[in-house]
Design an enzyme around this catalytic site. Structure first.
Site, PDB file in Angstrom:
ATOM      1  N   SER A  85       0.857  -1.410  -0.150  1.00  0.00           N
ATOM      2  CA  SER A  85      -0.233  -0.023   0.126  1.00  0.00           C
ATOM      3  C   SER A  85       0.938   1.155   0.046  1.00  0.00           C
ATOM      4  O   SER A  85       2.064   1.157   0.765  1.00  0.00           O
ATOM      5  CB  SER A  85      -0.950   0.189   1.257  1.00  0.00           C
ATOM      6  OG  SER A  85      -1.568   1.367   1.154  1.00  0.00           O
TER       7      SER A  85
ATOM      8  N   TYR B 135      -1.626  -0.461  10.494  1.00  0.00           N
ATOM      9  CA  TYR B 135      -1.661  -0.736   9.190  1.00  0.00           C
ATOM     10  C   TYR B 135      -0.514  -0.091   8.488  1.00  0.00           C
ATOM     11  O   TYR B 135       0.173  -0.778   7.592  1.00  0.00           O
ATOM     12  CB  TYR B 135      -3.084   0.063   8.502  1.00  0.00           C
ATOM     13  CG  TYR B 135      -3.206  -0.140   7.029  1.00  0.00           C
ATOM     14  CD1 TYR B 135      -3.389  -1.396   6.740  1.00  0.00           C
ATOM     15  CD2 TYR B 135      -3.160   0.831   6.327  1.00  0.00           C
ATOM     16  CE1 TYR B 135      -3.561  -1.472   5.168  1.00  0.00           C
ATOM     17  CE2 TYR B 135      -3.368   0.815   4.915  1.00  0.00           C
ATOM     18  CZ  TYR B 135      -3.676  -0.536   4.250  1.00  0.00           C
ATOM     19  OH  TYR B 135      -3.841  -1.023   3.046  1.00  0.00           O
TER      20      TYR B 135
END
Length: 274
Positions: free
Chosen positions: A141, A154
């Protein structure tokens, strides 16, 4: 006659995973589709007109290594050794380090996004090395490039994905097995719609899948999709820490577990990592 190539995709019940499955099917691949929610995959397969020879469904929880390893082993027994393995399943949950229960959120995030990725690749590595070919794809990501407030679990997990895939690529390079790292920006899925902040260069899942398929096929080592988010990521990386901190001051934080408004609950397994 050689069988059609095979792709193994985790997190295939919705969003990016489903879009990738459709793109690979259009390219003539057989599909090995993995998720905890197998009913959603079956409903999609039925609606898409997939034949019995086109796909198999495997139920697994990537956060449990033995579960996803068993799914990979079953896939090889039923469909053969895949040509492409896409470790796509992941979770995205906000956290607050001052909250004890959020330490469990962090542990679950790493179990899914990091250990789960390694366990997804694990059963296929020996066969691919022996064959001298194959592609392992890790979905990272843009959030792994710099840490964002409220995203500690995350962002750090996705930074670890990028480093892990880089390490694995070096290890497997002499064998002919390729490792591809893809870092999506914002993709329009039910869970990203819960985000409380602007999402620049938002992409549709099908558009991401087209670009991902091309990058994987070309053996690109690392790519941010869309490219505009790659530029943003590089600029953020170059910012001095003090300026970066000031720019993000007051930025809305990601929902923590139990604080989502509508849609799937925070912490649900998903196939998009923003």
């Amino acid at each position: 006659m050689s069988p059609r190539p095979l792709v193994f995709i985790t997190g295939a019940s919705s969003g990016i995973g489903q879009a990738l499955a459709l793109r690979y099917r259009q390219a003539g691949y057989r599909l090995a589709l993995v998720a905890r929610r197998t009913a959603e995959i079956q409903a999609w397969a039925d609606a898409s007109g997939l034949g019995a020879d086109d796909f198999r469904i495997y139920r697994a929880d990537v956060a449990q290594p033995d579960s996803i390893i068993a799914a990979g082993t079953e896939c090889m027994a039923e469909q053969g050794l895949p040509d492409v393995v896409i470790a796509n399943a992941g979770i995205s949950v906000g956290m607050d380090t001052s909250e004890r229960k959020d330490l469990d959120v962090m542990a679950r995030t790493f179990a899914t996004n990091n250990l789960g990725m390694a366990a997804t690749f694990h059963p296929f590595v020996p066969g691919m090395v022996q064959r001298g070919s194959g592609t392992l794809v890790g979905i990272g990501s843009v959030a792994g490039i710099r840490g964002l407030p409220g995203h500690g679990a995350y962002c750090s997990s996705k930074a670890a994905v990028i480093s892990y895939c880089e390490s694995l690529r070096g290890e497997l390079r002499p064998s002919g097995v390729r490792v591809v790292t893809l870092c999506p920006g914002y993709i329009d899925t039910p869970l990203t719609r819960q985000n409380r902040y602007a999402m620049p260069f938002l992409m549709q899942p099908a558009d991401f899948a087209d670009k991902a398929y091309a990058a994987i096929g070309a053996g690109i080592r690392y790519r941010v999709i869309p490219w505009q988010m790659g530029v943003v990521g590089k600029l953020l990386r170059l910012l001095p820490s003090g300026l970066f901190d000031r720019l993000l001051a007051g930025r809305p934080r990601k929902h923590r577990t139990g604080h989502a408004h509508g849609g799937a609950a925070d912490g649900a397994i998903k196939d998009r990592q923003n």
